[in-house]
Every structure is written in C-alpha cells, then in structure tokens.
Write an enzyme that holds these catalytic residues in place. Structure first.
Site, short mmCIF file in Angstrom:
data_model
loop_
_atom_site.label_atom_id
_atom_site.label_comp_id
_atom_site.label_asym_id
_atom_site.label_seq_id
_atom_site.Cartn_x
_atom_site.Cartn_y
_atom_site.Cartn_z
N ARG A 46 -11.16 12.24 -12.43
CA ARG A 46 -10.59 10.76 -12.03
C ARG A 46 -9.01 10.99 -12.47
O ARG A 46 -8.31 10.53 -11.88
CB ARG A 46 -11.58 9.83 -12.61
CG ARG A 46 -10.56 8.29 -12.36
CD ARG A 46 -11.53 7.04 -12.45
NE ARG A 46 -12.39 7.13 -13.35
CZ ARG A 46 -12.32 7.11 -14.81
NH1 ARG A 46 -10.89 6.99 -15.14
NH2 ARG A 46 -13.30 7.21 -15.76
N TYR A 98 0.87 -3.03 9.71
CA TYR A 98 -0.51 -2.49 10.06
C TYR A 98 -1.28 -3.67 9.82
O TYR A 98 -1.51 -4.23 8.75
CB TYR A 98 -0.63 -1.22 9.21
CG TYR A 98 -2.01 -0.72 9.25
CD1 TYR A 98 -2.64 -0.13 10.55
CD2 TYR A 98 -2.87 -0.82 8.17
CE1 TYR A 98 -3.83 0.15 10.42
CE2 TYR A 98 -4.12 -0.21 8.19
CZ TYR A 98 -4.73 0.37 9.56
OH TYR A 98 -5.83 0.63 9.71
N ASP A 170 6.21 2.00 4.03
CA ASP A 170 5.03 2.98 4.42
C ASP A 170 5.76 3.74 5.58
O ASP A 170 6.14 3.42 6.65
CB ASP A 170 4.13 1.66 5.23
CG ASP A 170 2.97 2.50 5.78
OD1 ASP A 170 2.95 3.78 6.05
OD2 ASP A 170 1.78 1.74 5.87
C1 LIG Z 1 -3.83 3.61 9.08
C2 LIG Z 1 -2.57 2.96 8.33
C3 LIG Z 1 -2.80 2.54 7.08
C4 LIG Z 1 -3.95 2.65 6.35
O1 LIG Z 1 -4.42 3.71 6.14
P1 LIG Z 1 -5.97 4.48 6.02
O2 LIG Z 1 -5.61 5.89 5.69
O3 LIG Z 1 -6.40 3.94 7.34
O4 LIG Z 1 -6.54 3.58 4.88
C5 LIG Z 1 -1.49 1.91 6.36
N1 LIG Z 1 -0.51 1.75 6.97
C6 LIG Z 1 -0.35 2.42 8.20
C7 LIG Z 1 0.93 2.33 9.09
C8 LIG Z 1 -1.28 2.97 9.11
O5 LIG Z 1 -1.26 3.16 10.31
#
Ligand SMILES: *Cc1c(COP(=O)(O)O)cnc(C)c1O
Length: 394
Positions: A46, A98, A170
């Site tokens: 971890r 998202y 993101d």
């Molecule tokens: C899919 C997605 C997420 C979440 O990611 P997971 O791996 O599904 O938990 C976050 N941000 C964006 C832009 C995504 O497309």
C-alpha cells in the site's frame, strides 16, 4: 529526447540485480526487512511497490512533473485530490464536467461540508468572480467531455493563483502527448488512465502528477493513508499501455479528423464537436496549449431517435461508456456516461439528448467511414418508413 523516444526510454527496474529488460510485476504484499528496526526502500505494498514506482515516475516525467501517484481508478485519483480541500473550503469547477466527477463533488463532498460552485470557464470574468477567499481548488477539464469546449489553462491559473487557490486539470482527453498542463502553470494534472494512457480498455487506473514538493508530500500521505494506490499487475498493464501512446494517438487522431470531416459533410448532422472545429477564439486557445485534437468527438442530429438509431446501427463501433481505447466506441452520453445525475438536479451544462460521442480507434479509417455511412443510410431508411423522426434524414 523527443516524446516518442521518452515513452520507451526509462529505467525499467531500478536496482534489480538480474537487470531484466522489462519491468517485472512485483506481486507481493510485503517486503522482508534486513532487520527488525530498519525499513528497506519498500516494506508494504500500500505504501509502495517497485512496479508502481516505475509507472508513477514515468507518468510524472511525461507530464513534466516532479512526482506522480497512481490510483486504482481515475475517480480514486480525483478523490485523493479533493482531500486537499478542508471542510468549510470550496471548489470552483467548470460546468462541463465528467458525470462521475460531478457525482463525487455534488453528492459526496457536499456531505463533508465542501461547497462546489460550477461556472462557465470559457468566461474568465465569471471565473474571477466565482473564486473567493474560501476557494482552495479550481478544477477543470479541457477539452471538456463530451462537448469538447476549450478552456484557457494559463488564464485560469493566473486568476486562481492571485487568490492562492490550487489549479487541477483533468487531462484524460488529451494525454501528456498532446497537452501538458503543468507547463501551462497548473499545479496538479490528473488522469483517468483507464482512457488513453492504458489505451486498450483492459484496466482501470488513475494518476496524479505535481511539481510542488509540499503538494507531493500531502498526496503521498493521502495515497498511503487511504489505500487506493494502484495494484502491481494493473501498474504493469498501465506501463505497457503507455509505451504505445504516441503510436496509438497518431493513428486514432488522424482517423478522428477524417471522421469529423465526414460527419460535418452529412446533411443530417447539424453540428460536430471536435477541437479543430471550434470557433476561432477557442481554436486559438487550443492550438496555443495542445499539439493535437485527440480522438474523441461528438455530434448532434437534431433528433434523439435518429441519433439512437445511428448508434445502434453501427457494426464496428462498440456501444460502451469510456473512451481512448484502440477499438472505436460510440455512445449517447446523456443516457450513458453522464446519466448519473437526473437532468433536473444537474448544475452542469445540459447535454443534448441527441448528442452522440465517438471515440475513434486505430482501425482502418475507410472501414470506419463506410460503417458510419451505412448506419446513417439505415437510419434514413427507418425514418422514411416510419416517419418516427419527423424529418427526412439524409
Ligand atoms: C472516465 C473519466 C474519469 C473517471 O475515471 P475512472 O477511471 O473511470 O474512474 C474522470 N475524468 C474523465 C474526463 C473521464 O473521462
């Protein structure tokens, strides 16, 4: 070294005495100590694992950051970043997010006393007005998903930093191959590595990269303290996927550009959303902060039933949520990836019910275009037969 070389050139196994040419999966929960009072470099999975360390270092290097952290999913990575915000503090987020991020922010963080304001980040005056003394985190995606809106990372970072807020981008839709937010003054970049970084729709993972040492220490405390770090086998798959990132994206992006042009020319498609098709202002911003348009696009037909028929009539495009894999996928975001909150409760930009999102894969583009063509023809025939769409589709 250029990006494609860096994807393949890194130390695969620091310190391993057998010097394997590829990173092994260190499938172990614990590591033996030399003695009872001193820890070695690794003690408990971890807290750290050599396979995970290699992929974390590699993602950090590709994003131009100092430290990287990998998590079990993209949302686990986002959750870790939100731990930087204390109860009573606020997040200012873009209103085209998202769906899963919105669910986390609105339904889980709210209960912890963390307020989130959703504003239109394409208007910098609105962003400046929304950021206040309580704002700890400014959170955005660009291009947004699924409407592919462009946000000026440098400008938002400039505004946020004047108030001492931390900016997180993101970067899932672009990947570090096409856009590196830390170089544009963002403080944190994160990924759903499930998407383009892994690239094969076969593993879930998330990643966070920072430059600041203090932020790095805090994120490590959260990763170790909460226990959502990426497992050794998944770390291995992620590392393997990343090696072909530029190869995959070059192909997928050129396919996507051809498909965007094909769709744009269809009479029954009223608008195509793709960075290269954005208005002049957004396009100028995108070209100044990213080196390509990626492989995700969306379009509207004006009629939800027509959109659904096209989606269901394709043969080479899998109907799935998610994007970024080598196989092409197609979806109706309003009913799929963004359905986690009822429309009436959403504070986000509304997603048109006839919006179709396409994640373009690495197949031969002629086959993809032919398949979309037959799907549109099938939908047109259905519409003529039943008049269900109330229009004559092309
Ligand atoms: C899919 C997605 C997420 C979440 O990611 P997971 O791996 O599904 O938990 C976050 N941000 C964006 C832009 C995504 O497309």
């Amino acid at each position: 070294m250029k990006f494609a070389t860096r994807l393949l050139t890194f130390d695969p196994v620091p310190g391993d005495r057998y010097t394997p040419a590829n990173t092994p999966i260190y499938q172990t929960a614990t590591f033996r100590q030399e003695n009872a009072t001193e820890f070695g470099e690794y003690d408990y999975c971890r807290s750290g694992n050599p396979t995970r360390s290699v992929v974390e270092k590699q993602i950090a290097a590709l994003e131009g950051g100092a430290r990287g952290f990998c998590f079990s999913t993209g949302l686990a990575a986002i959750t870790a970043v939100t731990r930087l915000v204390a109860p009573g503090e606020e997040i200012v987020a873009c209103d085209d997010l998202y769906g899963g991020t919105y669910r986390l922010f609105s339904r889980i963080l709210a209960k912890r006393g963390i307020g989130v304001r959703y504003v239109d980040f394409s208007d910098l005056d609105i962003v400046a007005a929304a950021i206040g003394s309580k704002t700890k985190l400014v959170y955005l995606e660009t291009p947004t998903n699924p409407l592919l809106q462009i946000i000026d990372i440098r400008a938002v970072a400039g505004i946020a930093h004047r108030s001492g807020a931390v900016v997180c981008v993101d970067n899932s839709t672009m990947s570090p191959y096409l856009q590196r937010p830390l170089e544009l003054d963002a403080d944190i970049v994160l990924h759903s590595a499930t998407k383009f970084l892994c690239g094969h729709s076969d593993v879930m993972a998330g990643a966070v990269v920072v430059n600041d040492a203090e932020l790095g220490d805090e994120l490590y405390l959260i990763q170790n303290g909460e226990g959502a770090g990426l497992a050794p086998f998944d770390s291995y798959l992620l590392l393997r996927g990343i090696k072909t990132l530029s190869l995959r994206l070059d192909r997928q992006q050129s396919n996507a550009t051809a498909i965007a042009e094909f769709l744009d020319a269809r009479p029954s498609v009223s608008q195509v959303y793709f960075p290269g098709f954005a208005d002049a202002k957004q396009l100028r911003i995108h070209r100044s902060q990213a080196s390509g348009d990626g492989a995700v696009l969306s379009f509207v037909t004006g009629h939800p039933e027509l959109s659904r028929t096209v989606v269901e009539a394709t043969r080479l495009f899998n109907i799935t949520v998610s994007f970024g894999g080598v196989n092409s996928t197609i979806s109706l975001p309003n009913y799929m990836s963004h359905a986690s909150i009822p429309e009436s409760l959403r504070q986000l930009k509304s997603i048109p019910r006839d919006l179709v999102r396409v994640s373009v894969g690495a197949e031969d583009v002629e086959d993809l275009i032919e398949d979309l063509g037959q799907a549109f023809e099938f939908a047109a025939q259905r519409s003529r037969d039943s008049k269900v769409f109330g229009v004559a589709a092309d």
